[in-house]
Design an enzyme around this catalytic site. Sequence first.
Site, PDB file in Angstrom:
ATOM      1  N   TYR A 277      15.863  44.750  51.043  1.00 30.26           N
ATOM      2  CA  TYR A 277      16.271  45.769  50.071  1.00 30.26           C
ATOM      3  C   TYR A 277      15.338  46.979  50.056  1.00 30.26           C
ATOM      4  O   TYR A 277      15.562  47.915  49.284  1.00 30.26           O
ATOM      5  CB  TYR A 277      16.345  45.161  48.671  1.00 30.26           C
ATOM      6  CG  TYR A 277      17.377  44.067  48.550  1.00 30.26           C
ATOM      7  CD1 TYR A 277      18.738  44.363  48.583  1.00 30.26           C
ATOM      8  CD2 TYR A 277      16.994  42.736  48.431  1.00 30.26           C
ATOM      9  CE1 TYR A 277      19.692  43.362  48.489  1.00 30.26           C
ATOM     10  CE2 TYR A 277      17.944  41.725  48.333  1.00 30.26           C
ATOM     11  CZ  TYR A 277      19.280  42.049  48.369  1.00 30.26           C
ATOM     12  OH  TYR A 277      20.224  41.055  48.278  1.00 30.26           O
TER      13      TYR A 277
ATOM     14  N   ASN B 182      23.628  48.328  35.890  1.00 30.34           N
ATOM     15  CA  ASN B 182      23.560  46.907  35.543  1.00 30.34           C
ATOM     16  C   ASN B 182      22.171  46.454  35.099  1.00 30.34           C
ATOM     17  O   ASN B 182      22.042  45.569  34.249  1.00 30.34           O
ATOM     18  CB  ASN B 182      24.045  46.046  36.706  1.00 30.34           C
ATOM     19  CG  ASN B 182      25.545  46.104  36.873  1.00 30.34           C
ATOM     20  OD1 ASN B 182      26.279  46.400  35.927  1.00 30.34           O
ATOM     21  ND2 ASN B 182      26.021  45.830  38.074  1.00 30.34           N
TER      22      ASN B 182
ATOM     23  N   ASN C   4      20.437  42.728  38.327  1.00 36.44           N
ATOM     24  CA  ASN C   4      21.335  42.389  37.222  1.00 36.44           C
ATOM     25  C   ASN C   4      20.687  41.545  36.140  1.00 36.44           C
ATOM     26  O   ASN C   4      21.241  41.398  35.053  1.00 36.44           O
ATOM     27  CB  ASN C   4      22.582  41.683  37.753  1.00 36.44           C
ATOM     28  CG  ASN C   4      23.462  42.610  38.574  1.00 36.44           C
ATOM     29  OD1 ASN C   4      23.149  43.775  38.773  1.00 36.44           O
ATOM     30  ND2 ASN C   4      24.570  42.082  39.056  1.00 36.44           N
TER      31      ASN C   4
ATOM     32  N   PHE D 157      15.960  40.216  40.468  1.00 38.08           N
ATOM     33  CA  PHE D 157      17.099  40.970  40.988  1.00 38.08           C
ATOM     34  C   PHE D 157      17.666  41.831  39.864  1.00 38.08           C
ATOM     35  O   PHE D 157      17.539  41.524  38.684  1.00 38.08           O
ATOM     36  CB  PHE D 157      18.155  40.074  41.638  1.00 38.08           C
ATOM     37  CG  PHE D 157      17.686  39.493  42.946  1.00 38.08           C
ATOM     38  CD1 PHE D 157      17.817  40.201  44.127  1.00 38.08           C
ATOM     39  CD2 PHE D 157      17.060  38.257  42.980  1.00 38.08           C
ATOM     40  CE1 PHE D 157      17.347  39.686  45.327  1.00 38.08           C
ATOM     41  CE2 PHE D 157      16.590  37.729  44.169  1.00 38.08           C
ATOM     42  CZ  PHE D 157      16.723  38.444  45.360  1.00 38.08           C
TER      43      PHE D 157
ATOM     44  N   HIS E 159      19.197  51.392  45.365  1.00 38.56           N
ATOM     45  CA  HIS E 159      18.947  50.620  44.151  1.00 38.56           C
ATOM     46  C   HIS E 159      17.454  50.385  43.907  1.00 38.56           C
ATOM     47  O   HIS E 159      17.072  49.946  42.830  1.00 38.56           O
ATOM     48  CB  HIS E 159      19.668  49.281  44.243  1.00 38.56           C
ATOM     49  CG  HIS E 159      20.572  49.000  43.076  1.00 38.56           C
ATOM     50  ND1 HIS E 159      20.821  49.890  42.051  1.00 38.56           N
ATOM     51  CD2 HIS E 159      21.288  47.883  42.757  1.00 38.56           C
ATOM     52  CE1 HIS E 159      21.651  49.350  41.175  1.00 38.56           C
ATOM     53  NE2 HIS E 159      21.940  48.139  41.575  1.00 38.56           N
TER      54      HIS E 159
END
Length: 198
Positions: free
Chosen positions: A26, A124, A78, A76, A31
């Site tokens: 990632y 989120n 969320n 993570f 994000h």
Amino acid sequence: MFFGKKSSQGAIDFIVVGLGNPGRQYENTRHNAGFNALDLLAEKNSCQMKKIRFKSTTGECRIEGKRCLLMKPSTFMNNSGQAVVEAMNFYKISPENVIIIFDDISLDVGKMRIRQKGSDGGHNGMKNIIYLSGSDMFPRVKIGVGKKPHPDYDLKDWVLSRFSAQDNKLLADIYKNTAEAVEYIIAGDIQKAMANFN
């Protein structure tokens, strides 16, 4: 639901959270703009981000004379609220003293937006923080990562896509501005941060 008034004996005055997803796969994705900005803030203030606490990689330092906990949640995106609320409860920190840095697809790359409070804006990570804390009074710095190139483009694919070399050049300045904005907020002058960078 939480924390109560800040203890006068609390070891931390502010929490600064950069949102993102852990793991090499990632790195440098849209994000993870919050992670990237927090890394620069930590470097600027000689903060060693090495300790694992509150489901996060953390470091402590002084910014504008205040003791600050810097956090990169490993939950993570969320589930970011799990890490943030755990730290808030431990230090009895109110939402007004928790600064959240995160990506925003409604802003072009190279833009940023500072807000004193407000809704999750469809993000989120913020949604989970607001839900679990029961408050939307978090100061936040939103970093533009650009809108989807086409309305039918999958949102998840977009936010997990990587920045171009040109984007990274623009973001280098934004990360510096984010660090400066956070310093203004901690110093008690969010209005100056908004006037300078919005």
